[in-house]
Design an enzyme around this catalytic site. Structure first.
Site, PDB file in Angstrom:
ATOM      1  N   MET A   1       5.319   0.636 -14.309  1.00 34.68           N
ATOM      2  CA  MET A   1       5.807  -0.845 -13.797  1.00 34.68           C
ATOM      3  C   MET A   1       5.670  -1.728 -15.010  1.00 34.68           C
ATOM      4  O   MET A   1       4.493  -1.822 -15.166  1.00 34.68           O
ATOM      5  CB  MET A   1       5.141  -1.236 -12.784  1.00 34.68           C
ATOM      6  CG  MET A   1       5.754  -2.648 -12.308  1.00 34.68           C
ATOM      7  SD  MET A   1       4.699  -3.405 -10.949  1.00 34.68           S
ATOM      8  CE  MET A   1       5.276  -2.312  -9.502  1.00 34.68           C
TER       9      MET A   1
ATOM     10  N   ASN B   1       0.742   1.418 -11.758  1.00 28.20           N
ATOM     11  CA  ASN B   1       1.775   1.955 -10.851  1.00 28.20           C
ATOM     12  C   ASN B   1       2.650   3.183 -11.823  1.00 28.20           C
ATOM     13  O   ASN B   1       2.808   2.711 -13.044  1.00 28.20           O
ATOM     14  CB  ASN B   1       2.675   1.310 -10.256  1.00 28.20           C
ATOM     15  CG  ASN B   1       1.813   0.407  -9.400  1.00 28.20           C
ATOM     16  OD1 ASN B   1       1.196   0.762  -8.383  1.00 28.20           O
ATOM     17  ND2 ASN B   1       2.173  -0.880  -9.760  1.00 28.20           N
TER      18      ASN B   1
ATOM     19  N   TYR C   1      10.178  -1.373  -7.591  1.00 33.51           N
ATOM     20  CA  TYR C   1       9.959  -1.361  -6.386  1.00 33.51           C
ATOM     21  C   TYR C   1      11.227  -0.514  -5.564  1.00 33.51           C
ATOM     22  O   TYR C   1      11.149   0.181  -4.646  1.00 33.51           O
ATOM     23  CB  TYR C   1       9.934  -2.753  -5.729  1.00 33.51           C
ATOM     24  CG  TYR C   1       8.584  -3.299  -5.874  1.00 33.51           C
ATOM     25  CD1 TYR C   1       7.410  -2.715  -6.006  1.00 33.51           C
ATOM     26  CD2 TYR C   1       8.658  -5.001  -5.834  1.00 33.51           C
ATOM     27  CE1 TYR C   1       6.158  -3.275  -6.251  1.00 33.51           C
ATOM     28  CE2 TYR C   1       7.272  -5.634  -6.044  1.00 33.51           C
ATOM     29  CZ  TYR C   1       6.300  -4.879  -6.174  1.00 33.51           C
ATOM     30  OH  TYR C   1       4.856  -5.446  -6.458  1.00 33.51           O
TER      31      TYR C   1
ATOM     32  N   ASP D   1      10.711  16.472 -15.639  1.00 27.53           N
ATOM     33  CA  ASP D   1      12.085  16.813 -15.718  1.00 27.53           C
ATOM     34  C   ASP D   1      12.341  16.756 -17.290  1.00 27.53           C
ATOM     35  O   ASP D   1      12.567  15.792 -17.734  1.00 27.53           O
ATOM     36  CB  ASP D   1      12.823  15.862 -14.900  1.00 27.53           C
ATOM     37  CG  ASP D   1      14.242  16.156 -14.689  1.00 27.53           C
ATOM     38  OD1 ASP D   1      14.805  16.975 -15.668  1.00 27.53           O
ATOM     39  OD2 ASP D   1      14.976  15.673 -13.974  1.00 27.53           O
TER      40      ASP D   1
ATOM     41  N   TYR E   1      -1.088  -3.132 -13.002  1.00 25.94           N
ATOM     42  CA  TYR E   1       0.204  -2.288 -13.651  1.00 25.94           C
ATOM     43  C   TYR E   1      -0.162  -1.054 -13.998  1.00 25.94           C
ATOM     44  O   TYR E   1       0.356  -0.313 -14.800  1.00 25.94           O
ATOM     45  CB  TYR E   1       0.503  -3.132 -14.841  1.00 25.94           C
ATOM     46  CG  TYR E   1       0.929  -4.360 -14.438  1.00 25.94           C
ATOM     47  CD1 TYR E   1       2.165  -4.549 -14.198  1.00 25.94           C
ATOM     48  CD2 TYR E   1       0.301  -5.610 -15.077  1.00 25.94           C
ATOM     49  CE1 TYR E   1       2.780  -5.806 -13.796  1.00 25.94           C
ATOM     50  CE2 TYR E   1       0.675  -6.801 -14.691  1.00 25.94           C
ATOM     51  CZ  TYR E   1       1.994  -7.147 -14.297  1.00 25.94           C
ATOM     52  OH  TYR E   1       2.279  -8.355 -14.059  1.00 25.94           O
TER      53      TYR E   1
ATOM     54  N   HIS F   1      13.782  19.600  -8.085  1.00 31.57           N
ATOM     55  CA  HIS F   1      14.259  19.046  -9.232  1.00 31.57           C
ATOM     56  C   HIS F   1      14.836  17.846  -9.175  1.00 31.57           C
ATOM     57  O   HIS F   1      15.691  17.746  -8.238  1.00 31.57           O
ATOM     58  CB  HIS F   1      15.195  20.121 -10.074  1.00 31.57           C
ATOM     59  CG  HIS F   1      15.702  19.503 -11.347  1.00 31.57           C
ATOM     60  ND1 HIS F   1      17.021  19.689 -11.600  1.00 31.57           N
ATOM     61  CD2 HIS F   1      15.102  19.001 -12.418  1.00 31.57           C
ATOM     62  CE1 HIS F   1      17.026  19.382 -12.938  1.00 31.57           C
ATOM     63  NE2 HIS F   1      15.813  18.927 -13.337  1.00 31.57           N
TER      64      HIS F   1
ATOM     65  N   ASP G   1      -1.195   2.005  -7.595  1.00 32.12           N
ATOM     66  CA  ASP G   1      -2.591   1.119  -7.577  1.00 32.12           C
ATOM     67  C   ASP G   1      -2.750   0.614  -6.142  1.00 32.12           C
ATOM     68  O   ASP G   1      -1.781   0.656  -5.492  1.00 32.12           O
ATOM     69  CB  ASP G   1      -2.594   0.473  -8.700  1.00 32.12           C
ATOM     70  CG  ASP G   1      -1.767  -0.765  -8.725  1.00 32.12           C
ATOM     71  OD1 ASP G   1      -1.331  -1.302  -7.605  1.00 32.12           O
ATOM     72  OD2 ASP G   1      -1.334  -1.097  -9.684  1.00 32.12           O
TER      73      ASP G   1
END
Length: 144
Positions: free
Chosen positions: A74, A133, A113, A64, A131, A22, A30
């Protein structure tokens, strides 16, 4: 092989998903993402697109519900004309598997990052969309 498990989920990826607890996070990266230099644990899924992986992962991976945002994207760099239409696919997949999920949070590139370096694992994909990610924060498995 096992019955009912999508073949896109490799044994290594299933192991990582099972190990996570958890609040742990996993990055689906990507093809342009510096995955090897940002990963505590790296899983290679070259040649696969993120939506296909995301759909398979979310069948087993609870998001969650206690976090303000359990899914992060991102953010587009200011001045970049790119329009990440893949985010619409992500939203549909998240809604499909977790109708109570909150909005997908956009995170500034370098903050993304930094967060990736702390993630439990990074999955390097062959996704070509810009974009693309995405970070998933694991929730609690609740048996019904």
């Amino acid at each position: 092989m096992l019955k009912g498990i999508p073949s896109i989920l490799s044994p290594d990826l299933l192991k990582i998903l099972m190990e996570m607890g958890h609040g742990d996070e996993i990055v689906l990266a990507d093809g342009n993402f510096p995955a090897a230099s940002h990963a505590l644990r790296l899983i290679r899924c070259d040649g696969h697109a993120i939506p296909e992986l995301l759909d398979a992962i979310l069948k087993f991976f609870p998001l969650d519900t206690y976090a303000e945002h359990s899914v992060a994207l991102m953010e587009v760099v200011p001045g970049d004309p790119a329009v990440p239409v893949i985010w619409d696919e992500y939203k549909k997949l998240v809604d499909k598997h977790d109708p109570h999920a909150r909005e997908l949070k956009q995170v500034e590139r370098f903050a993304f990052y930094d967060r990736s370096k702390q993630a439990y694992a990074v999955i390097a994909t062959g996704e070509k969309a810009l974009y693309a990610n995405i970070i998933l924060k694991k929730g609690v498995v609740v048996e019904s």
